[in-house]
Design a protein around this motif. Sequence first.
Motif, PDB file in Angstrom:
ATOM      1  N   UNK A   1      12.424  10.413  34.532  1.00 45.26           N
ATOM      2  CA  UNK A   1      13.589   9.900  33.976  1.00 45.26           C
ATOM      3  C   UNK A   1      13.978   8.620  34.240  1.00 45.26           C
ATOM      4  N   UNK A   2      13.383   8.057  35.201  1.00 48.57           N
ATOM      5  CA  UNK A   2      13.617   6.305  35.668  1.00 48.57           C
ATOM      6  C   UNK A   2      12.794   5.438  34.509  1.00 48.57           C
ATOM      7  N   UNK A   3      11.930   5.955  33.565  1.00 46.75           N
ATOM      8  CA  UNK A   3      10.996   4.977  32.964  1.00 46.75           C
ATOM      9  C   UNK A   3      11.595   4.556  31.890  1.00 46.75           C
ATOM     10  N   UNK A   4      11.045   3.475  31.339  1.00 45.62           N
ATOM     11  CA  UNK A   4      11.921   2.745  30.161  1.00 45.62           C
ATOM     12  C   UNK A   4      11.699   3.646  29.013  1.00 45.62           C
ATOM     13  N   UNK A   5      12.935   3.343  28.335  1.00 47.41           N
ATOM     14  CA  UNK A   5      12.827   4.185  26.991  1.00 47.41           C
ATOM     15  C   UNK A   5      13.403   5.674  27.282  1.00 47.41           C
ATOM     16  N   UNK A   6      13.224   6.383  28.272  1.00 46.68           N
ATOM     17  CA  UNK A   6      13.782   7.800  28.683  1.00 46.68           C
ATOM     18  C   UNK A   6      15.150   8.121  28.496  1.00 46.68           C
ATOM     19  N   UNK A   7      15.431   8.932  27.696  1.00 51.80           N
ATOM     20  CA  UNK A   7      16.846   9.382  27.222  1.00 51.80           C
ATOM     21  C   UNK A   7      17.217  10.523  28.284  1.00 51.80           C
ATOM     22  N   UNK A   8      16.394  11.813  28.249  1.00 57.78           N
ATOM     23  CA  UNK A   8      16.524  12.722  29.176  1.00 57.78           C
ATOM     24  C   UNK A   8      15.349  13.381  29.666  1.00 57.78           C
ATOM     25  N   UNK A   9      15.400  13.837  30.703  1.00 62.86           N
ATOM     26  CA  UNK A   9      14.127  14.791  31.194  1.00 62.86           C
ATOM     27  C   UNK A   9      14.773  16.190  31.576  1.00 62.86           C
ATOM     28  N   UNK A  10      14.130  17.251  31.138  1.00 65.80           N
ATOM     29  CA  UNK A  10      14.532  18.705  31.255  1.00 65.80           C
ATOM     30  C   UNK A  10      13.439  19.444  31.458  1.00 65.80           C
ATOM     31  N   UNK A  11      13.098  19.599  32.855  1.00 67.54           N
ATOM     32  CA  UNK A  11      12.082  20.573  33.169  1.00 67.54           C
ATOM     33  C   UNK A  11      12.720  21.821  33.917  1.00 67.54           C
ATOM     34  N   UNK A  12      12.504  22.964  33.149  1.00 67.99           N
ATOM     35  CA  UNK A  12      12.943  24.419  33.529  1.00 67.99           C
ATOM     36  C   UNK A  12      11.819  24.925  34.541  1.00 67.99           C
ATOM     37  N   UNK A  13      10.700  24.644  34.501  1.00 71.97           N
ATOM     38  CA  UNK A  13       9.854  25.255  35.377  1.00 71.97           C
ATOM     39  C   UNK A  13      10.148  24.938  36.834  1.00 71.97           C
ATOM     40  N   UNK A  14       9.921  26.161  37.679  1.00 71.61           N
ATOM     41  CA  UNK A  14      10.281  26.110  39.146  1.00 71.61           C
ATOM     42  C   UNK A  14       8.897  26.592  39.896  1.00 71.61           C
ATOM     43  N   UNK A  15       8.737  26.150  41.130  1.00 70.22           N
ATOM     44  CA  UNK A  15       7.611  26.941  41.832  1.00 70.22           C
ATOM     45  C   UNK A  15       7.991  28.527  42.117  1.00 70.22           C
ATOM     46  N   UNK A  16       7.007  28.977  41.844  1.00 73.26           N
ATOM     47  CA  UNK A  16       7.171  30.522  41.749  1.00 73.26           C
ATOM     48  C   UNK A  16       7.046  31.414  40.311  1.00 73.26           C
ATOM     49  N   UNK A  17       7.725  30.473  39.302  1.00 73.31           N
ATOM     50  CA  UNK A  17       7.865  31.191  38.038  1.00 73.31           C
ATOM     51  C   UNK A  17       6.614  31.424  37.404  1.00 73.31           C
ATOM     52  N   UNK A  18       6.694  32.588  36.594  1.00 76.20           N
ATOM     53  CA  UNK A  18       5.619  33.108  35.656  1.00 76.20           C
ATOM     54  C   UNK A  18       5.331  32.091  34.616  1.00 76.20           C
ATOM     55  N   UNK A  19       4.234  31.803  34.392  1.00 77.38           N
ATOM     56  CA  UNK A  19       4.048  30.954  32.966  1.00 77.38           C
ATOM     57  C   UNK A  19       3.360  32.007  31.896  1.00 77.38           C
ATOM     58  N   UNK A  20       4.076  32.094  30.813  1.00 83.01           N
ATOM     59  CA  UNK A  20       3.736  32.999  29.818  1.00 83.01           C
ATOM     60  C   UNK A  20       2.807  32.360  28.734  1.00 83.01           C
ATOM     61  N   UNK A  21       1.970  32.947  28.007  1.00 84.20           N
ATOM     62  CA  UNK A  21       1.374  32.399  26.729  1.00 84.20           C
ATOM     63  C   UNK A  21       2.610  32.161  25.789  1.00 84.20           C
ATOM     64  N   UNK A  22       2.502  31.391  24.994  1.00 85.06           N
ATOM     65  CA  UNK A  22       3.511  30.703  24.190  1.00 85.06           C
ATOM     66  C   UNK A  22       3.579  31.498  23.212  1.00 85.06           C
ATOM     67  N   UNK A  23       5.073  32.179  23.501  1.00 86.28           N
ATOM     68  CA  UNK A  23       5.647  33.062  22.223  1.00 86.28           C
ATOM     69  C   UNK A  23       6.792  32.516  21.574  1.00 86.28           C
ATOM     70  N   UNK A  24       7.652  31.760  22.086  1.00 90.34           N
ATOM     71  CA  UNK A  24       8.791  31.154  21.619  1.00 90.34           C
ATOM     72  C   UNK A  24       9.257  29.947  22.334  1.00 90.34           C
ATOM     73  N   UNK A  25      10.384  29.535  22.183  1.00 95.83           N
ATOM     74  CA  UNK A  25      10.735  28.137  22.815  1.00 95.83           C
ATOM     75  C   UNK A  25      11.216  28.380  24.421  1.00 95.83           C
ATOM     76  N   UNK A  26      11.350  29.670  24.845  1.00 97.40           N
ATOM     77  CA  UNK A  26      11.656  29.701  26.407  1.00 97.40           C
ATOM     78  C   UNK A  26      10.320  29.713  26.993  1.00 97.40           C
ATOM     79  N   UNK A  27       9.282  29.869  26.264  1.00102.67           N
ATOM     80  CA  UNK A  27       7.900  29.670  27.001  1.00102.67           C
ATOM     81  C   UNK A  27       7.715  28.274  27.287  1.00102.67           C
ATOM     82  N   UNK A  28       8.145  27.319  26.977  1.00101.02           N
ATOM     83  CA  UNK A  28       7.987  25.790  27.403  1.00101.02           C
ATOM     84  C   UNK A  28       8.381  25.552  28.921  1.00101.02           C
ATOM     85  N   UNK A  29       7.876  24.662  29.219  1.00100.35           N
ATOM     86  CA  UNK A  29       8.288  24.371  30.777  1.00100.35           C
ATOM     87  C   UNK A  29       8.944  23.240  31.047  1.00100.35           C
TER      88      UNK A  29
END
Length: 662
Positions: free
Chosen positions: A576-604
Amino acid sequence: MPHADFRCSPSPQRIERPERLLRLLAEDLRTIVERDPSVRDRKEALLHPGLPALWLHRVAHRLHRRGRRLPARLLMLLARCVTGVEIHPGAVLGRRVFVDHGAAVVIGETAVVGDDVTIYHQVTLGAVGWWRDNLRADGERRHPVIGARVVLGVGATVLGPVCVGDDAVIGARALVLHDVPAGARALASAVTVSPPRGGTSSRTARAGLPRPSDERNGSMNPDSTVLIVGATDETVRKAKELGLTVLLLQHPTKVSPEQEELADVLRVLDYTDWAAVEPVARELWQEPGFRVALSITEPGLENAGRVNDLFGLGGTGYEVTRRFRDKLVMRRHLASVPGAELDPSAVAAAPLLRREDLDVFGAVHGYPFIVKPTDATASIGVFRIGGPEDAERVWATVEGLRGTRTDRVSTMYLLRDFLMEEYVEGPEFSVESFSFAGRHVVVAITEKFVHADRFAELGHAVPARLDEPVGERIRASVRRFLDLIGLRDGVTHTELRLGPHGPVVIESHNRVAGDMIPELVRGAYGIDLVEYALGWPFGLVPELPDRPEAHAGASVRSLVSEPGRVESVEGVADAAARDGVLDVRVTAKPGDPVHALRDNWDRLGLVAVTGPDTDAAIRRGAEVIDDAIRIRVVGEDGRTWLARVAEAHSPAQARTLAEVPA
């Protein structure tokens, strides 16, 4: 005010440069004589109310830097008692700072004030709230940096780690939450005087709106009051920045401390339930009253339309909103327009009620075709049927989805109805527009990066890399679509594909886009679509030109991974502090399952950046993810790996006018 794409930081050399204390104190005294016309000489300047605060701070700051925090705080407590000025001893003040009058000035711990700055009374250089600042890394700046020769007017408020450039002017009562370029003027809207109430109802007047009362519990002016049906923190904050009184209907799962603080009236209820919304809307209409009902979040759109219809407010009503929300209703409406059968971009559609419907639709309209929910978002429940062999599998999946929630984040919707429609082959775009009394302005055409086998969106970029004639075809298609749907005012987000017969609208929404596309538009064009959606009904924003011009490129890149479980997440603050960065949104949290990509909610996660042009922004987003963000995923076999940036392959650049029929 629009976000300014620049960054600044205090100069360590200037801040750390040693100054003889007596010389600084004498300079402060001389500054008062030179800049306050009511002071005749240095003896009189000694009685100036801002001087003790400055002098005590000069001493307290040196104590603070030497680790003697307690005596430093005691000195500034004395200054506050004597002058009413509160300056944290950790704040950095430049030379020849002039604090006029001094009453109720507040300057936070990590604030930096440059040389020759003028500060009028009731100015605040503060943070954005403890609930956010507690999440920042130790030592991270929480307060503004004010450049040299800046003027901060009476009651001006600058919040958060923003930068105000040299020679800028922050007007009286202005609220600044974004960077202000050097030499810019950030001015609050001045009060206008409207005629006395009587005769024609002022609830429907467009011009001469008075500003609302600043007292949360005082009288509220209905002509500058908005009823917002569902909102994010950003929506409420920007409504307040525009000077509006906010009546907020919020879902119990979505209430935040910032909304509780900012909203003038907050009612917590299931705002998707009209039976719950109607009596509350009637009560608020009677007291305090409101000018219009708005929502720019998907679940609130229909009931905001119902409120507008109920009281004849003239905003977008339920019928038009329903055409956007229900994709089958949209298809049927477009097909009912005279001459629709001659439209080469028309798409056949039908409801999916029985298993046999899939076979019938394929036999009549051919393969492939699409099955999707009538009113979901984020590519949830969208399937491509390539031939009769896919029908059984898709039908079983659809039946399993009916009655379930539409996403894995909230509980706002149930999946119920599905439709079938013809598949359109071609690159996909979204079009961000704003309509001014029937004049539709295409603000930006957004290039979309979509998974090759799924409909998950892997990234976005603006402005889209298109030949100009093709872009004009897209603009004309969207303007025609909005006319046919019946939209007159407000923001829209329209998704389309460039098919064999030209642009084809896939779906549209009378709200802002998701996936940080509004941030991209603000970064590339300097246009804040949320601010426009809130301000236009009140005449608080100017109309846009027919063809806004981009001054930069911007893109969103996403993080994806093979199935597993999140082990650790690192580098988000660094990214988020890098030059040119507008926003960073990471939804992944330690312990979360990671699914094969099916739709937008499977992005991290998502990273939004700007660059000199679109190509540079796309590259920059990948660089930030590769260099800074570390999401480690562990598989069932114990093997670990890092999440990666999703590919940004798009056939859009190859699409030329020769390939898109006129």
